[in-house]
Design an enzyme around this catalytic site. Structure first.
Site: not given
Length: 158
Positions: A83, A68, A71
């Site tokens: 972004k 995993y 962020e």
């Protein structure tokens, strides 16, 4: 040591439509819907899709390496359609990267098409240059191609 990789993906829909899909939480929903078996499952840990939002991406079973990553959204610029996120846990961090950032830019090509520019920037300790070989932009390219196709198909249905 610093490095960067970037890829540009043309999309047959206006930049405003692509930005609507990329700017907030919709991107995670689309990744779940269209690419969950390839990229993974996206969950919101905290936030509403604005700066400060934290998401967790859990990779599909059988994916080598770390299972995993988390962020945080560090920049959302609606005027320039940019972004930026920074990895805060798991993924490349656990491999030994000091910094791992993603920048997604939606560039207007003309009134009916745009470009998704996906860039990753990273910093690693100078004594570990071999870590750079782990960096790949392929998932971002696949994501841009798949979401671009989805948006193009959706536009043609209307």
């Amino acid at each position: 040591m610093r490095g960067q990789q970037s890829v540009e993906t043309p999309v047959g829909v206006p930049a405003t439509i692509v930005w609507d899909a990329y700017r907030g939480l919709e991107l995670g929903r689309l990744v779940d819907q269209l690419l969950g078996d390839v990229i993974g499952k996206v969950e919101v840990v905290q936030g509403d899709g604005g700066v400060g939002t934290i998401i967790k991406l859990t990779f599909p079973p059988g994916t080598p390496g770390i299972g995993y990553l988390k962020e945080i959204f560090t920049k959302i610029d609606d005027d320039n359609r940019v972004k930026e996120t920074e990895l805060i846990e798991g993924g490349y961090k656990d491999l030994g990267f000091d910094i791992f950032r993603c920048r997604l830019e939606i560039i207007e090509k003309d009134a009916k098409s745009s470009i998704i520019r996906s860039t990753v920037e990273y910093e690693i300790d100078d004594t570990k240059p071999e870590l750079a070989s782990f960096v790949s932009i392929k998932h971002f390219e696949l994501m841009a191609e798949t979401i671009g196709k989805y948006l193009t198909d959706k536009k043609s249905i209307k």
